[in-house]
Design a protein around this motif. Structure first.
Motif, short mmCIF file in Angstrom:
data_model
loop_
_atom_site.label_atom_id
_atom_site.label_comp_id
_atom_site.label_asym_id
_atom_site.label_seq_id
_atom_site.Cartn_x
_atom_site.Cartn_y
_atom_site.Cartn_z
N GLU A 190 0.82 -1.21 0.00
CA GLU A 190 0.00 0.00 0.00
C GLU A 190 0.86 1.26 0.00
OE1 GLU A 190 -2.85 -0.33 3.16
OE2 GLU A 190 -3.86 -2.06 2.23
N LEU B 63 1.69 1.74 -3.58
CA LEU B 63 0.51 2.21 -4.32
C LEU B 63 0.24 3.68 -4.02
CD1 LEU B 63 -1.80 -0.90 -3.85
CD2 LEU B 63 -0.74 -0.15 -5.99
N VAL C 272 0.09 6.72 -6.73
CA VAL C 272 -1.00 7.69 -6.80
C VAL C 272 -0.45 9.11 -6.83
CG1 VAL C 272 -2.90 8.72 -5.48
CG2 VAL C 272 -2.77 6.24 -5.77
N SER D 63 -1.98 -3.65 -11.36
CA SER D 63 -3.36 -3.25 -11.65
C SER D 63 -4.35 -3.89 -10.68
CB SER D 63 -3.72 -3.64 -13.08
OG SER D 63 -2.89 -2.96 -14.00
N PHE E 118 -3.88 -2.31 -7.24
CA PHE E 118 -4.38 -0.93 -7.27
C PHE E 118 -5.91 -0.92 -7.14
CE2 PHE E 118 -5.59 3.16 -8.92
CZ PHE E 118 -4.52 4.00 -8.64
N PRO F 188 -6.14 1.59 -12.42
CA PRO F 188 -5.19 2.69 -12.65
C PRO F 188 -5.60 3.59 -13.82
CG PRO F 188 -4.01 0.65 -12.25
CD PRO F 188 -5.46 0.28 -12.37
#
Length: 262
Positions: free
Chosen positions: A200, A203, A207, A233, A236, A244
Motif C-alpha cells: 500500500e 501504491l 498515486v 493493476s 491498485f 489505474p
C-alpha cells in the motif's frame, strides 16, 4: 543558508520566442539553459538534472515528444516535471502526450506569467510529494523510536528502495530490531502485516506520481517495484476500488472541470 535558483532546461527553436522566454524566466529568478533542438538538450541532460524541462513540441532533429520519451527511459528523470509548448494541438496529439506522461501544456501565444505560475506550481507539488515520503533527518529528538519516528524511519527505508522487493531480514537490520519484533510492531501500529503495508505504501507513491502528472502505467509499475503490470493493476483496484487507467482519467476530467470553471 545559500539560496539556489531552480534550474530550468528550455528547448525552443524559435529564436525570438526563445530569447524572450529566456530573459523573462531569468528575470523571475530561474537559472535557465536554452537549447534550439532536442538533440542538443539531450547531450546536456545526459550529464545534468534540472528542476523542470520546458520544450516546444515541433522542432527539427528531435521534437518535444521524442525528447520526452527518450529521457523518461532513464529513472533519474522520473520526478522531473515536463511542460510542452505548442501552437496548435488536436485532441489526438494532446491525449497522446497525456498518455505518455507529460505534466502540462502551454498554448502559443501565451503570457510568460502563465508559464511562470505553471512552473512554480509543478515544482511546489514535487517538493510536497518529496516531503511526504522523505522525513526531516533532524526531526528525531530521542534515540528511542516513538510510533511516529518508527513509521517515519520505516517509510524512509521503503522510499529509498521503492523499486525493489524489501527483504524482511534487511528491513529489520536497517531498523535495528529483530524480524519478529518488526512484524509485531507493524501489526500493532498499523493493523497490517509488513507485506500489506509495503504494498500500500508503493501504491500511495504511484498515486502521488499520477497526481503529479505521470500517465504511463508501465512506468509506474517499474518505479514502484511491482513484479508485473497485472499484479500492479489488481493491487491498485483492490486498494482503491478503481483501475489505474480509470483513476488517471478521473484526474484528467477533474483538471478539465477546473479549467472550465476558471
Amino acid at each position: 543558508m545559500i539560496f539556489q535558483k531552480k534550474k530550468i532546461v528550455l528547448i525552443e527553436d524559435d529564436l525570438a520566442l526563445g530569447n524572450s522566454i529566456l530573459e523573462l524566466l531569468r528575470w523571475s529568478d530561474f537559472d535557465v539553459n536554452w537549447f534550439e533542438d532536442g538533440l542538443k538538450a539531450l547531450v546536456y541532460l545526459n550529464k545534468n538534472i534540472p528542476d523542470i524541462i520546458i520544450s516546444d513540441l515541433k522542432m527539427p532533429n528531435m521534437n518535444g515528444e521524442e525528447l520526452f520519451l527518450k529521457i523518461r527511459k532513464n529513472s533519474k528523470f522520473n520526478t522531473i516535471p515536463f511542460i510542452i509548448i505548442t501552437a496548435n494541438m488536436d485532441d489526438d496529439v494532446k491525449f497522446r502526450q497525456l498518455e505518455n506522461g507529460v505534466n502540462d501544456f502551454i498554448m502559443k501565444p501565451f503570457k510568460v506569467k502563465e508559464l511562470v505560475y505553471k512552473i512554480k506550481n509543478l515544482i511546489d507539488l514535487k517538493k510536497n510529494i518529496e516531503k511526504k515520503f522523505i522525513p526531516d533527518p533532524f526531526s528525531k529528538i530521542t534515540i528511542q523510536l516513538s510510533r511516529k519516528d518508527f513509521i517515519s524511519s520505516l517509510n524512509e527505508i521503503l522510499i529509498k528502495n521503492i523499486k525493489y522487493k524489501m527483504d524482511m531480514s534487511q528491513l529489520s537490520a536497517d531498523l535495528f530490531i529483530s524480524k519478529s519484533t518488526l512484524d509485531k510492531r507493524i501489526r500493532k501500529l498499523t493493523n497490517k502485516n509488513i507485506t500489506q503495508y509495503t504494498r500500500e505504501f508503493k501504491l500511495d507513491y504511484a498515486v502521488r506520481l499520477m497526481q503529479l502528472g505521470e500517465r504511463n502505467i508501465q512506468y509506474l509499475v517499474n518505479e514502484t517495484g511491482f513484479s508485473s503490470f497485472s499484479y500492479f493493476s489488481t493491487s491498485f483496484k483492490s486498494y482503491l476500488n478503481i483501475t489505474p487507467r480509470d483513476y488517471i482519467k478521473s484526474i484528467n476530467i477533474e483538471k478539465i472541470d477546473i479549467q472550465i470553471k476558471i
